[in-house]
Design an enzyme around this catalytic site. Structure first.
Site, PDB file in Angstrom:
ATOM      1  N   GLU A 271       0.309   3.596   1.766  1.00 43.24           N
ATOM      2  CA  GLU A 271       0.384   4.028   3.160  1.00 43.24           C
ATOM      3  C   GLU A 271       1.751   3.720   3.787  1.00 43.24           C
ATOM      4  O   GLU A 271       2.072   4.260   4.838  1.00 43.24           O
ATOM      5  CB  GLU A 271      -0.721   3.373   3.980  1.00 43.24           C
TER       6      GLU A 271
ATOM      7  N   SER B 247       0.819  -1.208   0.000  1.00 44.71           N
ATOM      8  CA  SER B 247       0.000   0.000   0.000  1.00 44.71           C
ATOM      9  C   SER B 247       0.853   1.258   0.000  1.00 44.71           C
ATOM     10  O   SER B 247       1.947   1.288   0.570  1.00 44.71           O
ATOM     11  CB  SER B 247      -0.889  -0.001   1.250  1.00 44.71           C
TER      12      SER B 247
ATOM     13  N   TYR C  79      -2.084   0.892  10.064  1.00 44.28           N
ATOM     14  CA  TYR C  79      -2.262   0.193   8.787  1.00 44.28           C
ATOM     15  C   TYR C  79      -0.978   0.258   7.962  1.00 44.28           C
ATOM     16  O   TYR C  79      -0.484  -0.752   7.462  1.00 44.28           O
ATOM     17  CB  TYR C  79      -3.428   0.823   8.014  1.00 44.28           C
TER      18      TYR C  79
END
Length: 319
Positions: A128, A126, A150
């Site tokens: 992120e 991701s 996350y």
């Protein structure tokens, strides 16, 4: 020879599109779902696929599934994709999204060693992982500085994919930026926006409540990103690949585009900024450089404007 693919997280947005694409290509597909109910739903929605219930936190279960299915390819898409939820359940997030993929890598490694047939693994990473990014746009070599549970969990799995790759395993990471579709769960901001816009023009809702609408994101179309995952795992050389459009748009722009799709230009009074929807930490600008992925033949087919239109029209068709 028909490939046998194991798709974890097969009930999710990406998992469902991926199962559909692999079946269309003639592959044998086994979907791993979080629950028996999910497995039954997968069989109903994709009759050509097999389904099994198992959780990424179940070490012995994962070993058993991989050994019994004996796939040639594994696409690991499992785990809750909500960044907001990761703040509510950080330990669970770390286990499922951080350690869970390691269980997949290890089971695939052991199967490859036992049978002599290499198993290719795609890890859904991701954007992120970049968090408070030091450069814009981000590429595969950008310093990773996650700012959410996350992102930190995904970063650990990303590191472990590289560890197993160095061990000789064919494991690649698809660093996925925001990607949407009409199948996106209602809790995600893009779907929340398109649902609310349609309800406002129907007279069912008065305002759209949002948090920070000035954060910038790189939004793509989920089926395009599923195509990217297949391309990455089909490539002979494993590695990390940013999956992104390379364009940055604010949530404000997404809202304006969605209202424009229903003929509303003066929308500002229809949007309410609610501090409750602000995240504890939120990367300001995530936009990806997908040059490496484009060099192996992939490129997005749906523009930002087309994506918003697809989602709004699907919402209107739902009635």
């Amino acid at each position: 020879m028909t490939d046998r693919a194991l798709v974890t997280g097969a009930n999710g947005q990406d998992g469902s599109y991926l199962v559909q694409q692999l079946l269309a290509a003639g592959d044998e597909v086994v979907g791993m779902c979080h629950s028996q109910e999910g497995a039954e739903r997968l069989r109903s929605e994709h009759p050509g696929a097999s389904a099994i219930a198992c959780d990424l936190s179940d070490d012995l279960g994962i070993q058993r599934v991989v050994r019994d299915v004996a796939p040639s390819r594994i696409f690991n898409l499992a785990g809750n994709t909500s960044v907001a939820r990761s703040w509510e359940h950080p330990a669970d997030t770390a286990d499922v999204l951080g350690i869970g993929p390691v269980r997949i890598f290890d089971a695939a490694w052991k199967l490859s060693q036992e049978t002599g047939d290499p198993v290719r693994v795609l890890q859904a990473s991701s954007a992120e992982i970049f968090g408070s990014a030091t450069q814009v746009p981000q590429d595969e070599l950008t310093l990773r500085r996650p700012v959410t549970p996350y992102g930190a969990a995904k970063n650990f799995a990303h590191e472990m994919a590289a560890v197993y790759r160095a061990r000789g395993m064919h494991v690649s990471s698809a660093i996925l930026y925001n990607h949407e579709s009409p199948s996106r769960p209602e809790t995600f901001v893009a779907r929340k926006i398109t649902m609310a816009v349609c309800d406002i023009v129907r007279g069912r809702q008065d305002v759209l409540a949002l948090g920070n609408i000035d954060v910038q994101r790189d939004w793509g179309y989920a089926p395009d990103y599923v195509d990217a995952m297949v391309s990455i795992l089909s490539h002979d050389v494993p590695g990390d690949f940013v999956v992104a459009t390379g364009e940055s748009h604010t949530v404000r722009e997404f809202v304006a585009e969605a209202f424009a799709c229903v003929g509303v230009d003066d929308w500002q009074d229809l949007v309410e900024i609610d501090p409750r929807f602000y995240r504890p930490a939120d990367p300001e600008q995530l936009v990806g450089d997908s040059s490496r992925l484009r060099s192996i033949g992939w490129s997005p087919t749906v523009t930002f404007q087309e994506l918003v239109k697809i989602m709004v029209e699907a919402e209107l068709a739902r009635g």
